[in-house]
Write a protein that holds these residues in place. Structure first.
Motif, short mmCIF file in Angstrom:
data_model
loop_
_atom_site.label_atom_id
_atom_site.label_comp_id
_atom_site.label_asym_id
_atom_site.label_seq_id
_atom_site.Cartn_x
_atom_site.Cartn_y
_atom_site.Cartn_z
N ARG A 104 -18.08 -7.82 -1.67
CA ARG A 104 -16.90 -7.32 -2.38
C ARG A 104 -17.03 -7.48 -3.89
O ARG A 104 -16.06 -7.36 -4.62
CB ARG A 104 -15.63 -8.02 -1.88
N GLN A 109 -10.32 -11.18 -1.13
CA GLN A 109 -9.25 -10.65 -0.30
C GLN A 109 -7.98 -11.46 -0.51
O GLN A 109 -8.06 -12.66 -0.74
CB GLN A 109 -9.60 -10.82 1.19
N ARG A 145 -5.49 3.08 -0.40
CA ARG A 145 -6.84 2.50 -0.36
C ARG A 145 -6.92 1.24 -1.21
O ARG A 145 -7.62 0.28 -0.87
CB ARG A 145 -7.87 3.53 -0.83
N PHE A 149 -7.99 -2.36 0.20
CA PHE A 149 -9.10 -3.10 -0.39
C PHE A 149 -8.65 -4.49 -0.82
O PHE A 149 -9.43 -5.44 -0.81
CB PHE A 149 -9.68 -2.30 -1.56
N SER A 576 -17.59 2.13 -5.35
CA SER A 576 -16.39 1.59 -4.70
C SER A 576 -15.15 2.05 -5.44
O SER A 576 -14.11 2.23 -4.81
CB SER A 576 -16.38 0.07 -4.53
N LEU A 580 -11.93 4.27 -3.91
CA LEU A 580 -10.51 3.90 -4.00
C LEU A 580 -9.68 5.04 -4.58
O LEU A 580 -8.49 5.15 -4.31
CB LEU A 580 -10.34 2.65 -4.87
#
Ligand code: ARG
Length: 589
Positions: A104, A109, A145, A149, A576, A580
């Motif tokens: 990531r 997260q 999104r 994410f 990435s 998004l």
């Protein structure tokens, strides 16, 4: 992973503390004088007041403490007490290495996984998708999104408009055209046909026709109102027609949304709320929340401190019919039962703001939603034509989405054909990918609440702040990496960052390490435009680096491998981010 800027702040805070001052004075910010330094800390100014000494004294002590630090290449106290910072290559390399090793890229997260509903799309059944719904689809998909994410459980709900007068209008027009249809025979008790008595193109022609008639003909309009009411009371033949309309229309909508890479977890619709309405009304009445006003059942939602009149939330009209307020309130009841969401986000035209103020207030006042659920109205502005008025076709009609998309794809295709680097067939496919990026980036790069001008020429340009420019940058990186693979005959994933870097290279590193900070920000503010601004900066930094650096021709292997590692990380960050935003990159263009 700690944010890069916070990492620097930590170092400064340590130094302040070691000198006997409070840590909080160590806050580091990006320099507003990039000609002098990369970062700065102005904490000595504030500290000076507290410790009753000259700021420069404090700054000098802190700088002294940091001289040995390998985080900074240069650190300087300047009058009256600023601390100017240039970071070391080592701190960048260390940070980027850790980022690259993480799937990531250092964006953690959320610790608590929340359930979030994003209400977007909002197409109206049996009416063609038009540009008015475009923004909701584009912005909503991106916000969804971004929330995913961040680590949340997100349900995107298209919340189709399927229950209003438009249905009554279509039914009425059908009845005028084909009164013999079995659906209008009240004595019929058998099974209705499974095939719809119309195609999508017929349906799309029927609605505007009926709509126009109803505007000129009161009797016709009354007939349509009556048909709507009968549908809402569940008249068999009309329900069967409604089902046909839904099937035909939803299939078409799905196709359209798919083409835009917009996907919903839930195909909810206004009519779904019907099941929740009777109980809701009973409870609201029993709770003493409702009153009768001009024959209608309403909830007063005025609040102290209102600067303008907020009309009541309307539950039932005097004839008992339900309204837009009623469905949205009942949809909240439904969402609470199904998902108990921590957050419901509505991505809707900002002209509907008042409606949502009424619904949110009613939901809070009546306890339909408690403070455990955040309700956000993320209103967006209008997409205007070059004349500054809402976007229309040349003859003044509403532009169909399909046509709008093909106009963009055609423009991209022509530009690609000027360069003629790829085959015609591939060019057509690529034009679709690039066209979608042009459209979405053109929209998302503006702050959503603002109106913007839809400009095919500008959006499809390969230069400047556009989707195609971003994709062009990614394609350039892909091409270098492809060549490297051929040339080196080995896996580029093994490449590592070396210690030294030139100025443009350092500038690129400095952009990349902002990744987790930008992601966090975009999530907190539900702001795709922050991601656009970020990838535009990265693309510029990359292209400057590219123009000044011989990458594949570099003889020093360690250096070359470091370039490759940098390219890989840049590509990962860019990809990435565009994911998004809701688009992807081609391999060539
Ligand atoms: N169908 C509506 C329209 O076209 C938008 C729906 C927005 N969402 C909602 N929950 N009201 O205006």
């Amino acid at each position: 992973m700690i944010k890069f800027i916070d990492l620097l702040t930590e170092k400064l805070a340590d130094a302040f503390e070691a000198c006997g001052f409070e840590r909080r004075f160590g806050k580091v910010t990006i320099s507003n004088r990039p000609d002098l330094c990369e970062f700065q800390c102005n904490g000595a100014m504030a500290a000076a007041k507290q410790y009753k000494t000259a700021p420069i004294n404090i700054a000098n002590q802190v700088v002294e403490k940091l001289q040995a630090s390998d985080t900074f290449a240069e650190i300087q106290a300047v009058m009256p007490g600023f601390i100017n910072l240039k970071i070391s290559e080592k701190v960048l390399v260390d940070y980027a290495t850790e980022m690259a090793a993480d799937e990531r890229m250092g964006y953690e997260q959320a610790t608590e996984r929340q359930s979030i509903v994003v209400d977007y799309g909002g197409a109206n059944v049996a009416k063609p998708l038009h540009v008015g719904h475009l923004r909701s689809a584009i912005i909503g998909e991106s916000i969804k999104r971004i929330c995913k994410f961040a680590g949340h459980e997100v349900i995107g709900d298209v919340h189709l408009g399927d229950w209003g007068l438009q249905m009554g209008l279509i039914i009425t027009e059908l009845k005028h055209r084909q009164p013999e249809l079995i659906y209008f025979d009240d004595s019929f008790e058998g099974e209705y046909p499974t095939e719809a008595p119309f195609t999508i193109s017929e349906l799309e022609e029927i609605y505007p026709c009926a709509n126009a008639k109803s505007k000129m003909d009161e009797v016709y309009k009354e007939e349509a109102r009556e048909a709507t009411a009968q549908l809402q009371y569940g008249k068999r033949g009309y329900m069967a027609l409604w089902n046909h309309i839904m099937n035909v229309s939803v299939a078409d909508l799905k196709k359209n949304y798919d083409n835009m890479d917009v996907h919903f977890e839930m195909w909810g619709k206004e009519s779904d709320a019907q099941a929740y309405i009777p109980d809701m009304i009973e409870e609201l009445k029993a709770g003493g929340y409702t009153e009768i006003s001009d024959g209608a059942l309403v909830i007063d939602v005025k609040e102290e401190g209102d600067t303008k009149e907020i009309p009541p939330c309307m539950l039932l009209k005097s004839d008992g019919a339900t309204l837009y307020d009623t469905t949205d309130l009942a949809t909240l009841v439904e969402r609470k039962q199904k998902f108990n969401p921590a957050h419901v986000i509505y991505v809707v035209d900002k002209r509907q703001e008042l409606h949502f103020v009424q619904v949110f207030r009613a939901a809070r006042k009546t306890g339909i939603m408690t403070d455990n659920t955040k309700l956000t109205f993320q209103g967006f502005g209008t997409m205007n034509g070059k004349d500054g008025k809402p976007y229309k076709t040349r003859d003044g009609g509403v532009m169909r989405l399909e046509n709008l998309i093909s106009s963009i794809n055609d423009a991209v295709y022509e530009k690609m054909m000027e360069n003629r680097t790829i085959e015609d067939k591939e060019a057509k496919e690529t034009a679709k990918i690039v066209g979608l990026a042009a459209l979405k980036y053109g929209d998302l790069s503006n702050q959503a609440a603002k109106d913007y001008i839809f400009d095919v020429e500008r959006f499809t340009s390969f230069e400047g702040n556009t989707g195609p420019y971003i994709l062009y940058t990614i394609v350039r990186i892909k091409s270098i990496l492809g060549k490297y693979k051929e040339q080196a005959g080995k896996n580029s994933a093994d490449c590592m960052f070396a210690g030294t870097m030139n100025a443009t290279e350092k500038a690129l590193f400095m952009e990349l390490v902002k990744f987790n900070e930008v992601m966090e920000n975009a999530y907190d503010e539900l702001a795709p435009h922050k991601i656009c601004a970020y990838i535009f900066d990265i693309s510029n930094a990359f292209n400057r680096f590219y123009h000044e650096t011989k990458i594949l021709a570099e003889e020093n292997i360690a250096k070359k491998e470091s370039y490759i590692a940098l390219l890989i990380l840049t590509k990962r960050v860019l990809e990435s981010c565009i994911n998004l935003l809701g688009f992807s990159s081609p391999d060539r263009m």
